[in-house]
Design an enzyme around this catalytic site. Sequence first.
Site, PDB file in Angstrom:
ATOM      1  N   ASP A  65       3.114  -4.348   8.208  1.00 58.33           N
ATOM      2  CA  ASP A  65       1.869  -3.606   8.017  1.00 58.33           C
ATOM      3  C   ASP A  65       0.736  -4.624   8.180  1.00 58.33           C
ATOM      4  O   ASP A  65       0.482  -5.444   7.297  1.00 58.33           O
ATOM      5  CB  ASP A  65       1.870  -2.977   6.613  1.00 58.33           C
ATOM      6  CG  ASP A  65       0.499  -2.467   6.186  1.00 58.33           C
ATOM      7  OD1 ASP A  65      -0.462  -2.578   6.984  1.00 58.33           O
ATOM      8  OD2 ASP A  65       0.380  -1.984   5.047  1.00 58.33           O
ATOM      9  N   HIS A  84       0.876  -1.170   0.000  1.00 56.58           N
ATOM     10  CA  HIS A  84       0.000   0.000   0.000  1.00 56.58           C
ATOM     11  C   HIS A  84       0.919   1.228   0.000  1.00 56.58           C
ATOM     12  O   HIS A  84       2.014   1.174   0.570  1.00 56.58           O
ATOM     13  CB  HIS A  84      -0.841  -0.050   1.275  1.00 56.58           C
ATOM     14  CG  HIS A  84      -1.942   0.954   1.371  1.00 56.58           C
ATOM     15  ND1 HIS A  84      -1.715   2.282   1.658  1.00 56.58           N
ATOM     16  CD2 HIS A  84      -3.275   0.826   1.219  1.00 56.58           C
ATOM     17  CE1 HIS A  84      -2.888   2.919   1.687  1.00 56.58           C
ATOM     18  NE2 HIS A  84      -3.837   2.057   1.417  1.00 56.58           N
ATOM     19  N   CYS A 139      -4.632   2.406  -3.736  1.00 53.23           N
ATOM     20  CA  CYS A 139      -3.410   2.969  -3.139  1.00 53.23           C
ATOM     21  C   CYS A 139      -2.233   2.038  -3.341  1.00 53.23           C
ATOM     22  O   CYS A 139      -1.409   1.850  -2.442  1.00 53.23           O
ATOM     23  CB  CYS A 139      -3.600   3.260  -1.652  1.00 53.23           C
ATOM     24  SG  CYS A 139      -4.799   4.525  -1.345  1.00 53.23           S
ATOM     25  N   LYS A 190     -10.751  -1.058  10.272  1.00 49.86           N
ATOM     26  CA  LYS A 190     -10.926  -2.247   9.435  1.00 49.86           C
ATOM     27  C   LYS A 190     -11.297  -3.463  10.281  1.00 49.86           C
ATOM     28  O   LYS A 190     -11.454  -4.566   9.776  1.00 49.86           O
ATOM     29  CB  LYS A 190      -9.652  -2.535   8.643  1.00 49.86           C
ATOM     30  CG  LYS A 190      -9.324  -1.444   7.603  1.00 49.86           C
ATOM     31  CD  LYS A 190      -8.147  -1.878   6.745  1.00 49.86           C
ATOM     32  CE  LYS A 190      -7.436  -0.703   6.117  1.00 49.86           C
ATOM     33  NZ  LYS A 190      -8.164  -0.074   5.008  1.00 49.86           N
ATOM     34  N   GLN A 230      -4.414  -5.323   7.022  1.00 49.76           N
ATOM     35  CA  GLN A 230      -5.370  -6.301   6.490  1.00 49.76           C
ATOM     36  C   GLN A 230      -5.330  -7.631   7.236  1.00 49.76           C
ATOM     37  O   GLN A 230      -6.242  -8.442   7.082  1.00 49.76           O
ATOM     38  CB  GLN A 230      -5.098  -6.552   4.990  1.00 49.76           C
ATOM     39  CG  GLN A 230      -5.235  -5.338   4.104  1.00 49.76           C
ATOM     40  CD  GLN A 230      -6.656  -4.793   4.051  1.00 49.76           C
ATOM     41  OE1 GLN A 230      -7.624  -5.467   4.391  1.00 49.76           O
ATOM     42  NE2 GLN A 230      -6.793  -3.551   3.608  1.00 49.76           N
TER      43      GLN A 230
END
Lengths: 409, 170
Positions: A199, A122, A365, A225, A202
Amino acid sequence: MLDIKAIRKDFPILSRQVYGKPLVYLDNAATSQKPTSVIKALTEYYEEYNSNIHRGVHALSMEATDRYEEARQKCAGFIGSPIAENLIMVRNTTEAINLVAQSWAQHNIGPGDEILTTHMEHHSNLVPWQKVAKDRGAELKFIPLTSEQTLDLSDLDRLLTSRTKLVALNHMSNVLGTINPVKELGQAAHRVGARILIDGAQSVPHLKVDVKDLDCDFLAFSGHKMLAPTGIGVLYVKQEVLEDMEPFLRGGEMVKQVWDDHATWNDLPMRFEAGTPNIADAIAMGAAIDYLEALGMENVRQHEISITEYALNAFQELEEVTVFGPRDMSQRGGIVSFYGGDVHPHDIGTMLDREGIAIRTGHHCAMPLMNKLAVPATARASFYIYNTEEEVDLLVSALKATLRYFSKA
Amino acid sequence: MCAGWVIIMSTQGFDFADVDDLYREIILDHYRSPRNQEKLAESDLEAEGMNPFCGDEVVIQIKLVDGLVDAVSFKGNGCSISQASASILTDAIKGKTLDEAEALYFRFRDMMYGKSSSDDDADQLGEVEALAGVKRFPIRVKCALLAWATLEDAIKKHAREAEKKTSDKP
């Protein structure tokens, strides 16, 4: 097994209609919906104990402080951190990564050093490293992709060397759904003396993530999220790294003593939380974690494996549609990005929208990844705990009708 | 798994009646068979436009003869609205002066932003009026305007160059 029917009742928004049709919400990789318990945690805070934290001597302030720190504890438990003080409350994953870039990387990466990332990041896990590399005279390197859009680690020995100071990558791609071998890459990074940043935007909402097991140095994720409100996220930092980091923002709350010309820093993690934090949303994130833990993250993951497999099979009927990412569900989360041949993703998005089906279209993104996939954009359906196979059926039949509508025949 | 309400959803038809106003037949026709795609060997005006939000791209070339648009071409990549709008534009400005082409852009832009009455537009805009339905889909308005904003860039650039040539003369 999740009781989807019962879960759906906990999400007021799922009973609304869009253009007179039932909402089919398949944009969970962008943001999830919120259960009543999370919404209630917000209103309770504002109606019953709204006040500033960490400073007040009055009852409301102490109550709010306790609840805010309790939320931090819940987040720590959720990601397997034995120490809650290793978690810094931030706005979102982007802010968490920028904090690492500014407070750690700018002081620990120098000329000739390397930062290793991937071609499926991203922008939020790429653009901050571009700046660090430029500012510090370091070099950015990339792990390439295989034809199935997993990481190609065949050349890792050449990419990861004693010059590498940081490996920064996503745990699950927001476009491809690919789950990356972050534990193995962490071990490889540590062997050459590099730190690893994961990261988790997700992955943390969808599968059990344990920072002790992964032995990662940094883990970043967003609340919104994972059923929590927008505007709250977490940066986990390993203790030995945290003690070495420079403050991020300067001002109130992050200081111990202040004189005319200098100041000393507060204890961890407040040192990194200048100003009044996002108290209400942090507390509501605690409620979101309670909700997910009651379901069990193993069950969440199993549900998403099952619905994603169902979707991937259903998509096989659509010959003109290309689906990206690995087929092996052990390497994939609940994200299905696709390209509809002659029909542009934007047109697909508009058509599905008018049928009440919310998907995401665009570059997500991840413009460098779009270049690698040789597409201008993709359409993306992404699932969560409340999605059903019937909703996948609706997506596929609406998609078929869309392709017919635009067909040149 | 939760059968009752789902069955009702599954029988829902997909007539897409609602989007017909967006994807009018003229638009689909221009999207499927875009006009004026042939690259011009030489051009007096050229500009490139891009919409980073969705990745739509368009390049416009114009050849003038006696101050009128004699030949025009576009090349692009993107959604049906952006590409159909570019195709319609190329047909619409042929034979016009640059001032007239620019005036058409302003009129079209006003229509997209809901600043003009549709009766006026029908008379003045010709085939361009087919894009009127786009204004009900605000997120798509910039798709429709991309080629036109690019035309405006090309015209401005041309005017700047012409001005420079005049002032360079001894």
